[in-house]
Design an enzyme around this catalytic site. Structure first.
Site, PDB file in Angstrom:
ATOM      1  N   HIS A 153       0.818  -1.224   0.000  1.00  0.00           N
ATOM      2  CA  HIS A 153       0.000   0.000   0.000  1.00  0.00           C
ATOM      3  C   HIS A 153       0.845   1.265   0.000  1.00  0.00           C
ATOM      4  O   HIS A 153       0.334   2.339  -0.284  1.00  0.00           O
ATOM      5  CB  HIS A 153      -0.943  -0.012   1.208  1.00  0.00           C
ATOM      6  CG  HIS A 153      -2.039  -1.017   1.075  1.00  0.00           C
ATOM      7  ND1 HIS A 153      -3.286  -0.700   0.593  1.00  0.00           N
ATOM      8  CD2 HIS A 153      -2.063  -2.353   1.311  1.00  0.00           C
ATOM      9  CE1 HIS A 153      -4.038  -1.790   0.560  1.00  0.00           C
ATOM     10  NE2 HIS A 153      -3.320  -2.810   0.995  1.00  0.00           N
ATOM     11  N   ASP A 361       3.520   9.372  -0.991  1.00  0.00           N
ATOM     12  CA  ASP A 361       2.348   8.600  -0.580  1.00  0.00           C
ATOM     13  C   ASP A 361       2.147   7.461  -1.569  1.00  0.00           C
ATOM     14  O   ASP A 361       2.386   7.641  -2.769  1.00  0.00           O
ATOM     15  CB  ASP A 361       1.106   9.516  -0.605  1.00  0.00           C
ATOM     16  CG  ASP A 361       0.131   9.205   0.530  1.00  0.00           C
ATOM     17  OD1 ASP A 361       0.082   8.036   0.954  1.00  0.00           O
ATOM     18  OD2 ASP A 361      -0.562  10.129   0.964  1.00  0.00           O
TER      19      ASP A 361
HETATM   20  P1  ADQ Z   1      -3.022   6.123   4.621  1.00  0.00           P
HETATM   21  O1  ADQ Z   1      -1.608   6.566   4.806  1.00  0.00           O
HETATM   22  O2  ADQ Z   1      -3.820   6.015   5.852  1.00  0.00           O
HETATM   23  O3  ADQ Z   1      -3.107   4.770   3.791  1.00  0.00           O
HETATM   24  P2  ADQ Z   1      -4.895   7.499   2.656  1.00  0.00           P
HETATM   25  O4  ADQ Z   1      -4.794   6.790   1.378  1.00  0.00           O
HETATM   26  O5  ADQ Z   1      -5.039   8.956   2.483  1.00  0.00           O
HETATM   27  O6  ADQ Z   1      -3.646   7.282   3.628  1.00  0.00           O
HETATM   28  O7  ADQ Z   1      -6.155   6.936   3.419  1.00  0.00           O
HETATM   29  C1  ADQ Z   1      -6.631   7.579   4.518  1.00  0.00           C
HETATM   30  C2  ADQ Z   1      -8.053   7.095   4.790  1.00  0.00           C
HETATM   31  O8  ADQ Z   1      -8.350   7.486   6.110  1.00  0.00           O
HETATM   32  C3  ADQ Z   1      -9.068   7.733   3.851  1.00  0.00           C
HETATM   33  O9  ADQ Z   1     -10.058   6.811   3.507  1.00  0.00           O
HETATM   34  C4  ADQ Z   1      -9.623   8.875   4.699  1.00  0.00           C
HETATM   35  O10 ADQ Z   1     -10.995   9.138   4.459  1.00  0.00           O
HETATM   36  C5  ADQ Z   1      -9.467   8.345   6.101  1.00  0.00           C
HETATM   37  N1  ADQ Z   1      -9.204   9.502   6.998  1.00  0.00           N
HETATM   38  C6  ADQ Z   1      -8.169  10.337   6.987  1.00  0.00           C
HETATM   39  N2  ADQ Z   1      -8.334  11.308   7.914  1.00  0.00           N
HETATM   40  C7  ADQ Z   1      -9.507  11.068   8.504  1.00  0.00           C
HETATM   41  C8  ADQ Z   1     -10.248  11.704   9.540  1.00  0.00           C
HETATM   42  N3  ADQ Z   1      -9.824  12.810  10.130  1.00  0.00           N
HETATM   43  N4  ADQ Z   1     -11.428  11.167   9.890  1.00  0.00           N
HETATM   44  C9  ADQ Z   1     -11.876  10.041   9.288  1.00  0.00           C
HETATM   45  N5  ADQ Z   1     -11.242   9.401   8.305  1.00  0.00           N
HETATM   46  C10 ADQ Z   1     -10.066   9.900   7.925  1.00  0.00           C
HETATM   47  C11 ADQ Z   1      -2.169   3.856   3.203  1.00  0.00           C
HETATM   48  C12 ADQ Z   1      -1.118   4.468   2.275  1.00  0.00           C
HETATM   49  C13 ADQ Z   1      -1.787   5.286   1.187  1.00  0.00           C
HETATM   50  C14 ADQ Z   1      -2.778   4.403   0.417  1.00  0.00           C
HETATM   51  C15 ADQ Z   1      -3.721   3.680   1.376  1.00  0.00           C
HETATM   52  C16 ADQ Z   1      -4.600   2.660   0.655  1.00  0.00           C
HETATM   53  O11 ADQ Z   1      -0.220   5.280   3.026  1.00  0.00           O
HETATM   54  O12 ADQ Z   1      -0.818   5.815   0.295  1.00  0.00           O
HETATM   55  O13 ADQ Z   1      -3.526   5.213  -0.464  1.00  0.00           O
HETATM   56  O14 ADQ Z   1      -2.998   2.992   2.377  1.00  0.00           O
HETATM   57  O15 ADQ Z   1      -3.848   1.794  -0.102  1.00  0.00           O
END
Ligand code: ADQ
Length: 470
Positions: A153, A361
């Protein structure tokens, strides 16, 4: 049809599931036979050698407990203080304590021992993320001959960053024990290929390890996505509308710039607030007419580097407030808590600018969710880091170098001044891309590729679509 076994560090819990990934994998497991295997979240004196099986809202979940010491070495240690920073090219933030590797391997071996008795010969196993790179090798050591896939991921590192990881050659050999390795972006496959072609240089410990043979492992970019149409519906749901009304009252006509992230140094939060500071410094006309909302709940806050990022962000937000706030106007709000998806969807829809500027990311699902939630008649603008995997999917966003806060400030100005016609044109292209890369298709196509030859079933796709619309 073979059963699907999903393995990840944590299994999904009870109650509303947070991320789109968990939602998509739950759907797969509800439509096809199988189970989800992982750590229970419990720390015990003795590690469990057998898994507990439980039905959690229609999905069979198998869980094991870990000891406190093993968990520390495996999770906070090797996974999140060595692999996470190195894979995100932040060697300056890595803590290299090589003994953590033993705990990391011990936990992977424990996962394998507890999983093996639950397996049938034709089960297809899908392992998730950097915590579990050695799992296929450990399963194969115990005799498993199943098809095993791995999905990374987070970004794949450049060779130099990879060489800085203790036992990196062994980890790469572990990767070669998977049948299929999926990565987020073409960039990651290119970095992997560079490693695979040159492999590790010699070390002072002795001559180079044997060449790793990747010829039996298929490696490809399989970018994950979200459920853009689900976010579109959520963004006008009663819960979202309630949040929008509250925000509209407090904004009083100001345009909203929104950031939503886990509080993590990879997300570029201090740089982002600095860019906003420059926007206000260089363009006095925006003062009192824009407001930045940054939502960032703490994560991994037992790790020192995460606490430091939190302190830095507090200081920069304080500086911007001190500089620009007036008795009757505040330039920004910083909220350290998580919100449910409907509230987030409402905020995304209200925001004129979605500011998604990680320093690096894997993908970044917030970018996908922001696009999905926009009002088709009056969409906002996505300002996106070039160093997110999402930049390969969304070239129509305003792409920025997040380290260059002048460039990000200028992108913010362009976004705020962008006429409706251009916003519409860009958003339509972004929404088409978000739909094309939706998370249901992602899961189905990965599993199709992992299925034993001749058994892939696109019928699963139809079933999942129905489940997703229902
Ligand atoms: P993350 O590093 O956690 O994931 P991201 O892809 O942005 O990063 O996913 C975050 C998730 O958490 C999103 O669904 C978002 O809605 C939720 N989220 C963030 N802040 C929030 C808040 N304040 N309240 C509720 N929900 C919140 C890792 C990798 C990424 C990759 C994903 C999926 O680091 O690069 O995209 O896995 O593969």
């Amino acid at each position: 049809m073979s059963r699907i076994v999903v393995v990840s560090n944590r299994t999904p819990g009870k109650g509303p599931t947070a991320g789109g990934l968990a939602v998509a994998l739950r759907k797969v497991l509800m439509e096809r036979e199988g189970f989800w295997f992982g750590w229970s979240g419990k720390l015990t004196e003795q590690p469990s050698e057998t898994a507990r099986l439980e039905d959690i809202e229609g999905v069979t979940v198998a869980q094991i407990d870990l000891t406190r010491d093993d968990h520390h070495a495996y999770y906070a240690g090797f996974s999140n203080s060595i692999l996470w920073p190195s894979f995100h090219l932040r060697l300056d933030l890595a803590t290299i304590e090589s003994h953590w590797y033993e705990g990391y391997r011990r936990v992977n071996a424990q996962f394998a021992r507890a999983l093996l008795p639950l397996l049938r010969p034709d089960d297809v196993i899908w392992v998730h993320d950097y915590h579990l790179i050695p799992l296929a090798a450990e399963l194969r050591r115990l005799g498993a001959r199943n098809r095993i896939g791995f999905y990374l991921h987070i970004p794949f590192p450049t060779p130099d960053a990879l060489y800085a990881i203790p036992n990196h050659a062994e980890l790469m050999r572990d990767l070669s024990r998977y049948d299929l390795v999926g990565m987020q972006a073409r960039r990651d496959v290119a970095a992997f290929t560079e490693f695979a072609e040159h492999q590790s240089p010699s070390t002072f410990v002795g001559d180079n390890q044997d060449h790793i043979d990747f010829s039996r492992t298929e490696i490809d970019a399989c970018p994950i996505g979200s459920e853009p149409d689900a976010f579109a519906s959520l963004s006008t749901s009663p819960a979202a509308t309630k949040m929008v009304k509250r925000m509209e009252r407090s904004l009083g006509g100001q345009r909203l710039i929104l950031g939503v992230d886990r509080l993590d140094y990879s997300k570029g939060l201090p740089q982002r607030v600095e860019a906003y500071e420059k926007l206000l410094a260089n363009n006095a006309r925006f003062r009192r007419h824009v407001h930045m909302l940054q939502v960032a709940p703490p994560s991994r806050d037992t790790i020192k580097e995460y606490q430091e990022t939190s302190d830095t962000l507090d200081a920069i937000c304080g500086r911007v407030m001190g500089h620009f706030a007036e008795p009757d106007w505040q330039p920004l709000t910083y909220v350290k808590r998580a919100y449910g998806q409907p509230s987030l969807a409402g905020l995304y829809r209200l925001a004129r600018v979605g500011l998604v500027t990680p320093l690096r990311d894997g993908m970044n699902l917030v970018a996908h969710e922001y696009v999905g939630s926009q009002n088709p008649k009056d969409p906002g603008v996505l300002v996106l880091s070039r160093f997110a995997g999402a930049a390969e999917i969304f070239p129509e966003a305003l792409l920025v170098n997040p380290f260059d806060t002048d460039e990000t400030a200028e992108a913010l100005r362009i976004a705020l001044d962008m006429p409706l016609e251009e916003r519409l044109e860009r958003w339509q292209a972004l929404m088409a891309a978000a739909r094309k890369h939706n998370v249901v298709d992602w899961a189905v196509s990965f599993l199709d590729r992992l299925a034993p030859r001749g058994t892939a079933s696109s019928a699963t796709r139809d079933i999942l679509y129905l489940a997703s619309v229902a």
